[in-house]
Design an enzyme around this catalytic site. Sequence first.
Site, PDB file in Angstrom:
ATOM      1  N   ARG A   1     -10.680  29.297   3.267  1.00  0.00           N
ATOM      2  CA  ARG A   1     -10.074  28.771   2.055  1.00  0.00           C
ATOM      3  C   ARG A   1      -9.411  29.902   1.286  1.00  0.00           C
ATOM      4  O   ARG A   1      -9.773  31.069   1.414  1.00  0.00           O
ATOM      5  CB  ARG A   1     -11.051  27.993   1.188  1.00  0.00           C
ATOM      6  CG  ARG A   1     -12.238  28.751   0.677  1.00  0.00           C
ATOM      7  CD  ARG A   1     -13.302  27.809   0.142  1.00  0.00           C
ATOM      8  NE  ARG A   1     -12.879  27.074  -1.039  1.00  0.00           N
ATOM      9  CZ  ARG A   1     -12.960  25.745  -1.169  1.00  0.00           C
ATOM     10  NH1 ARG A   1     -13.422  25.009  -0.212  1.00  0.00           N
ATOM     11  NH2 ARG A   1     -12.592  25.167  -2.284  1.00  0.00           N
TER      12      ARG A   1
ATOM     13  N   LYS B   1     -12.275  21.970  -8.734  1.00  0.00           N
ATOM     14  CA  LYS B   1     -11.855  20.910  -9.645  1.00  0.00           C
ATOM     15  C   LYS B   1     -12.874  20.734 -10.764  1.00  0.00           C
ATOM     16  O   LYS B   1     -12.513  20.467 -11.905  1.00  0.00           O
ATOM     17  CB  LYS B   1     -11.678  19.603  -8.864  1.00  0.00           C
ATOM     18  CG  LYS B   1     -10.341  19.540  -8.152  1.00  0.00           C
ATOM     19  CD  LYS B   1     -10.190  18.245  -7.372  1.00  0.00           C
ATOM     20  CE  LYS B   1     -10.916  18.322  -6.065  1.00  0.00           C
ATOM     21  NZ  LYS B   1     -10.596  17.222  -5.138  1.00  0.00           N
TER      22      LYS B   1
ATOM     23  N   GLU C   1     -10.090  14.429  -2.427  1.00  0.00           N
ATOM     24  CA  GLU C   1     -10.945  13.501  -3.157  1.00  0.00           C
ATOM     25  C   GLU C   1     -10.287  13.326  -4.528  1.00  0.00           C
ATOM     26  O   GLU C   1     -10.038  14.328  -5.211  1.00  0.00           O
ATOM     27  CB  GLU C   1     -12.340  14.134  -3.297  1.00  0.00           C
ATOM     28  CG  GLU C   1     -13.397  13.167  -3.712  1.00  0.00           C
ATOM     29  CD  GLU C   1     -14.764  13.833  -3.830  1.00  0.00           C
ATOM     30  OE1 GLU C   1     -15.586  13.317  -4.581  1.00  0.00           O
ATOM     31  OE2 GLU C   1     -14.995  14.875  -3.179  1.00  0.00           O
TER      32      GLU C   1
HETATM   33  P1  ATP Z   1     -12.787  21.450  -5.087  1.00  0.00           P
HETATM   34  O1  ATP Z   1     -14.100  22.122  -4.882  1.00  0.00           O
HETATM   35  O2  ATP Z   1     -11.816  22.252  -5.840  1.00  0.00           O
HETATM   36  O3  ATP Z   1     -12.936  20.060  -5.600  1.00  0.00           O
HETATM   37  P2  ATP Z   1     -12.531  20.345  -2.514  1.00  0.00           P
HETATM   38  O4  ATP Z   1     -12.444  21.065  -1.209  1.00  0.00           O
HETATM   39  O5  ATP Z   1     -13.780  19.616  -2.814  1.00  0.00           O
HETATM   40  O6  ATP Z   1     -12.150  21.370  -3.631  1.00  0.00           O
HETATM   41  P3  ATP Z   1     -10.910  18.162  -1.771  1.00  0.00           P
HETATM   42  O7  ATP Z   1     -10.146  17.221  -2.609  1.00  0.00           O
HETATM   43  O8  ATP Z   1     -12.087  17.652  -1.040  1.00  0.00           O
HETATM   44  O9  ATP Z   1     -11.346  19.359  -2.703  1.00  0.00           O
HETATM   45  O10 ATP Z   1      -9.945  18.960  -0.786  1.00  0.00           O
HETATM   46  C1  ATP Z   1      -8.860  18.435  -0.092  1.00  0.00           C
HETATM   47  C2  ATP Z   1      -8.477  19.429   0.975  1.00  0.00           C
HETATM   48  O11 ATP Z   1      -8.074  20.662   0.399  1.00  0.00           O
HETATM   49  C3  ATP Z   1      -9.641  19.732   1.894  1.00  0.00           C
HETATM   50  O12 ATP Z   1      -9.181  19.697   3.221  1.00  0.00           O
HETATM   51  C4  ATP Z   1     -10.069  21.115   1.488  1.00  0.00           C
HETATM   52  O13 ATP Z   1     -10.634  21.804   2.559  1.00  0.00           O
HETATM   53  C5  ATP Z   1      -8.752  21.733   1.025  1.00  0.00           C
HETATM   54  N1  ATP Z   1      -8.987  22.825   0.064  1.00  0.00           N
HETATM   55  C6  ATP Z   1      -9.679  22.759  -1.078  1.00  0.00           C
HETATM   56  N2  ATP Z   1      -9.742  23.971  -1.669  1.00  0.00           N
HETATM   57  C7  ATP Z   1      -9.065  24.823  -0.871  1.00  0.00           C
HETATM   58  C8  ATP Z   1      -8.769  26.229  -0.920  1.00  0.00           C
HETATM   59  N3  ATP Z   1      -9.183  27.007  -1.924  1.00  0.00           N
HETATM   60  N4  ATP Z   1      -8.039  26.772   0.082  1.00  0.00           N
HETATM   61  C9  ATP Z   1      -7.604  26.008   1.085  1.00  0.00           C
HETATM   62  N5  ATP Z   1      -7.845  24.684   1.201  1.00  0.00           N
HETATM   63  C10 ATP Z   1      -8.568  24.094   0.235  1.00  0.00           C
HETATM   64 MG    MG Z   2     -14.638  17.855  -2.559  1.00  0.00          MG
END
Ligand code: ATP
Ligand code: MG
Length: 545
Positions: free
Chosen positions: A259, A269, A34
Site C-alpha cells: 500500500r 478513512k 467500501e
Molecule cells: P481505509 O483504511 O482508508 O478505509 P481500505 O483499504 O479499508 O482503506 P477500501 O475502500 O476497502 O479502503 O479500499 C479499496 C481499495 O483501495 C482496496 O483494494 C485497498 O486495498 C485499496 N487501498 C486502500 N488504501 C490504499 C493505499 N494506501 N495504497 C494502495 N491501495 C490502497
Molecule cells: Mg476497508
Amino acid sequence: MAEISSNFIHNIIDKDLEDQTYGDRPVYTRFPPEPNGYLHIGHAKSICLNFTTAQKYGGKCNLRYDDTNPVKEDVEYVTSIEEDVRWLGFQWEKRLWASDYFDTMYECALKLIKKGKAYVCDLTADEIKNTRGTLTRPGEESPYRNRTIEENLALFEEMRQGKYANGEKVLRAKIDMASPNINMRDPVIYRIAHAEHHNTGDKWCIYPMYDFAHPIEDAIEEITHSICTLEFEDHRPLYDWVLQELDWPMPPQQIEFARLNLTNTVMSKRYLKALVDDGTVSGWDDPRMPTIAGIRRRGYTPEAVRDFCERIGVAKANSTVDISLLEHCVREDLKEKVESRMVILDPLKVTITNYPEDMTEEMKIENNKENEAMGTRMVPFSRELYVEREDFMEVPAKKYFRLFPGNEVRFKSAYFITCNEVVKDEEGNVVELLCTYDPETRCDSGFEGRKVKGTIHWVDAKTAVPLKVRLYDYLMMEDENGETYINPESEKVVEAFAEPSLKDAKPGERFQFFRKGYYIADSKLFSKDELVFNQIVDLKSSWKK
Ligand code: ATP
Ligand code: MG
C-alpha cells in the site's frame, strides 16, 4: 517472450496470457471500495493500477462497492467515489454492488455445508478467538465441528430465518485447526446481523464475511487478476480454498502489492472522518486533506496524480514515499500549462517619485516563460506600486541583490528602479519606499547601458485587485517519536494584491503567481466579490532525484 516489466503484476499477467490461464477471456480487474468515506491518495494508487492495467491489455475494470456490511448506504460517499474515479480519468466497465450477489453467496455456503466443508458453530466470538491458537501453537477444534450435514443445513436455515440473536451462531469453514496459517483455522464465513441493508433491506439477517465474499464477487464478474494490498497476503490461501471448494472454473487470482504510504499523511478513512467530524478541517474536500476531493480542490491535477502513481511503481514491500515527490509531479505538470500573474502576498508600498502623477503605462509580459505559445498580456504600471516586503532589506545581507537603500533593481518587464529613501511609522516599521526610475531603461527599449543583478515583481497600486490567499503547510506532522499530530498552523489566510486581470479568473482556474508558486481560484469560495485562491504548491522543490 514478454518483456520483463518493473511492474511485477504485469509480468504475472504476461505469463498468464502466454499460458492461456484464462482462455480467451480479457484481462479483468476491479476497484472495490467500501463506501464508508471519501477516497484518499492511497486509493488513487489502487485506482490507477487497476484501470491502467486493464487498459494496457485491452481489458476491463469494474467499480464494485464492497457493501457486505449491513450499514446504511451513504449516498454522499457513493457520489464522491464516482466523481473521484472519473476525475482521475477512468471509466469503469460496470458499476456493481457486492450485495447484489447475496443470493449466490448463500447458495455457495449451502454447497460447502453439503460437501461437509462448513459447519454451524455455537462458540462466542471470544471463544473462537481464544481457541484459534497462535503462530507456534495449533488451534483447538470446536466441539460443534462434527455436526452432521443435515444438522448444519437445518441450523443454517434457522440462522437465515432469524431464530438467533447476533453472535449466537456462525457458519465456519471446516479447513484445518493446525494450519500454520491462522486464517485457515476454520474461519467464520457467515455471521448473524439483525440490521437493515441499504440494498437488500431486511431480506437477510445473515451476512457473508469479506474473505468468503470477495473471491465469489471476483469470480462472478470474471475478474482475472484481483489486485489488493499486502495485508491480504495471508488471506490468499483462503481466497483460493473458497473457489476451489466451489469448483469454480478458471478462478481469479489474488495479487498483493504494497500500500502507498506518504510522509505527512495518514491514509485511513476512519482517521480522516474524525478530522471532518471534529471540525479540524472544513470538510472532506478541505484543501489540506489527502482525500482525492481535497487534492482536487487544492489544485492538484489528475495528470500529476497519475504521473506520481506511475513513478512510484508497484512494490512488494511496504515503504513510505516522500510527499515532496507528489508535489514535484504537480509542479512538473503545471509548469508549461498555466499562465503566470503578478501577485504581492505581503505588500510594501513603493512610490516612484520622478514618475508623472497621472501617467499609466501598459507593460507587455509573457504569460509563461517556459511556453512562448501562451502569448503575452498587458499589465498597468504607474507611480505607486506594491512589492513583496521580503524583496526589501534596510540593511542588506550578503549577496542580497534586491531592494535596499542606494541599490538599483529591475522591476520585471518595466524599468530599472533605485531605492532612495525609507519611510517608517512611529514604531519604526518600514511602510513605504521612495524610489526613482530611469526612463531610458524601459524593458522593451533595448537598453544595454548597464546591468542590474536583481529582478523583482510588482503590482500597480491604483489598479490592484485584492485577493484572499490561503497558504498551506502540512496538516499532519510527525514528532520525534514518529507520532502524528495536527499542525495548528497548516492554514494561513493573507490579503494580497494582484494585477487586475485576476478578477476575471474562473473558479478552478490555476495560475503561477510569479516568483511565488502555483495557485488555484477556489472552486467553492471564489466569487466576483471575494477572489479566494488556494496555494497549490510553491515553486522550489525540496525533492532531490
Ligand atoms: P481505509 O483504511 O482508508 O478505509 P481500505 O483499504 O479499508 O482503506 P477500501 O475502500 O476497502 O479502503 O479500499 C479499496 C481499495 O483501495 C482496496 O483494494 C485497498 O486495498 C485499496 N487501498 C486502500 N488504501 C490504499 C493505499 N494506501 N495504497 C494502495 N491501495 C490502497
Ligand atoms: Mg476497508
